[in-house]
Design an enzyme around this catalytic site. Structure first.
Site, mmCIF file in Angstrom:
data_model
loop_
_atom_site.group_PDB
_atom_site.id
_atom_site.type_symbol
_atom_site.label_atom_id
_atom_site.label_comp_id
_atom_site.label_asym_id
_atom_site.label_seq_id
_atom_site.Cartn_x
_atom_site.Cartn_y
_atom_site.Cartn_z
ATOM 1 N N LEU A 41 0.850 -1.183 0.000
ATOM 2 C CA LEU A 41 0.000 0.000 0.000
ATOM 3 C C LEU A 41 0.890 1.240 0.000
ATOM 4 C CD1 LEU A 41 -2.698 -1.081 2.633
ATOM 5 C CD2 LEU A 41 -2.605 -1.534 0.179
ATOM 6 N N GLU A 67 1.464 4.137 -2.870
ATOM 7 C CA GLU A 67 1.207 4.645 -4.221
ATOM 8 C C GLU A 67 2.442 5.269 -4.849
ATOM 9 O OE1 GLU A 67 -2.523 4.046 -2.109
ATOM 10 O OE2 GLU A 67 -0.733 5.228 -1.588
ATOM 11 N N PHE A 115 -8.434 4.253 -5.381
ATOM 12 C CA PHE A 115 -9.429 5.323 -5.427
ATOM 13 C C PHE A 115 -8.720 6.605 -5.848
ATOM 14 C CE2 PHE A 115 -11.607 2.391 -2.620
ATOM 15 C CZ PHE A 115 -12.933 2.494 -3.004
ATOM 16 N N TYR A 146 -2.859 10.600 -4.440
ATOM 17 C CA TYR A 146 -2.134 11.822 -4.099
ATOM 18 C C TYR A 146 -0.712 11.574 -3.585
ATOM 19 C CZ TYR A 146 -6.722 14.043 -4.594
ATOM 20 O OH TYR A 146 -7.931 14.479 -5.084
ATOM 21 N N HIS A 159 -12.619 9.044 -1.441
ATOM 22 C CA HIS A 159 -13.114 7.945 -2.263
ATOM 23 C C HIS A 159 -13.927 8.440 -3.463
ATOM 24 C CE1 HIS A 159 -12.206 5.961 1.533
ATOM 25 N NE2 HIS A 159 -12.181 4.801 0.877
#
Length: 364
Positions: A82, A84, A107, A112, A153
């Site tokens: 997890l 990004e 999502f 970001y 989300h």
């Protein structure tokens, strides 16, 4: 206006009977179109790989990657930590070394933490190397509201990416475009941010995905695929003469419903589906506004400093002398995304669009 009848092209009775006997395409979901696009791309090109959070064993939160690991193996569709920023950074290195990564940001707002990698490296590497290093990669972003989600989300973050030179930005609104535009994005030599409207995942349309595959992979096949060449090409989703409703992604279906309702009130609304935000189809935008003389831009994100605002500016610059009324916008409000109970008031709706049409200048 109904097209004129061309008797020369009227089919012979036998051909007509054959046409009637041909089975109609089965109802296909937006999600299935995306899944099939990735599967077909992986089958056609062994350098294509898919990875991200939960995309492997689970098949993705929305099951868009369901079955890809089982079909192609864990070396081509796999789960990541997890992280990004790590996902985007790994994709960058793989693309530099000849792979074509397709990564999923679970999502919209989860992406970001990866913006530093995307903005500072992915978007700029081709320019930094004067084109010697290209990054053929797709960043898939499930985005938008209408699913009863909460903040983080349901963001619509396309303006961030569209503002960054070096990134292409696509967002399909139909099942056929979901397949064709994702295939095109995967085949692009440059990075594409591919926004997938979450509320459309389980919508269905009668689409023959096998026929789309043939049209995409064989340029000499009969017929022209609606989505081939979608980059920088908008399409008129509904013809009209009085006002242009300009939209993209999740708001196109709302614009079409508003156009149907407006017709009952005697207003002929044309709907333009932009499809590709970057590159942008200025020619199609100019053509529809010069045709109707009025324009309403419809989009889910807040209106301040938005893609919708850029579209309005382009209309003003190119079509000022064709306008019979100021250009209007129907967008989300300038607030953080609201709770599920309030999102229907925040998102563009048929009622808000009709109210905006009533406020346009209709007198000569």
């Amino acid at each position: 206006m109904a097209p004129a009848t061309d008797t020369a092209t009227t089919p012979a009775p036998a051909a007509a009977d054959a046409s009637r006997s041909a089975p109609a395409p089965k109802a296909t979901t937006f999600a299935a179109a995306l899944n099939t696009a990735m599967s077909d791309a992986m089958e056609a090109d062994t350098s294509v790989c898919v990875f991200g959070e939960d995309v492997g064993t689970l098949g993705g939160v929305f099951r868009i990657t369901d079955g890809l690991t089982q079909r192609f193996g864990e070396h081509r569709c796999f789960d990541t930590p997890l992280a990004e920023s790590g996902i985007a950074g790994m994709a960058t290195g793989m693309a530099i070394n000849g792979m074509k990564p397709v990564i999923e940001m679970q999502f919209d707002a989860f992406a970001y933490p990866a913006l530093e990698q995307i903005f500072s490296h992915i978007a700029k590497l081709a320019n930094r190397t004067r084109g010697r290093v290209r990054l053929p990669m797709v960043i898939r972003v499930p985005y938008g509201g209408g699913v009863g989600g909460v903040e983080h989300h349901c963001d619509s973050s396309e303006a961030y990416y569209a503002h960054t030179p070096g990134l292409k930005v696509y967002t399909p609104a139909t099942v056929a475009d979901a397949y064709l535009m994702l295939r095109e994005a995967i085949d692009s030599a440059d990075p594409v941010v591919f926004f997938e409207p979450k509320k459309l995942y389980w919508t269905k349309e009668p689409v023959d995905l096998a026929a789309l595959r043939e049209q995409y992979e064989d340029p000499h096949s009969s017929g022209t695929a609606a989505g081939v060449g979608a980059e920088g090409r908008a399409v008129v989703a509904r013809e009209g003469t009085d006002v242009s409703l300009i939209s993209y992604g999740p708001s196109v279906s709302v614009a079409l419903k508003a156009a149907e309702a407006a017709a009952e009130e005697g207003i002929s609304a044309e709907v333009l589906d932009l499809r590709s935000i970057v590159p942008f189809d200025d020619a199609a935008l100019t053509a529809t506004v010069e045709k109707t003389g009025r324009a309403v831009v419809i989009a889910e994100p807040q209106g301040f400093v938005s893609v919708a605002g850029e579209i309005v500016a382009r209309i003003q610059e190119r079509c000022f002398h064709s306008l019979a009324s100021p250009v209007r916008r129907v967008t989300g409000f300038d607030i953080p995304y609201p709770s599920p109970k309030l999102e229907e008031h925040h998102l563009p709706s048929v009622e808000r669009i009709l109210d905006t049409l009533d406020e346009l200048q209709w007198e000569d």
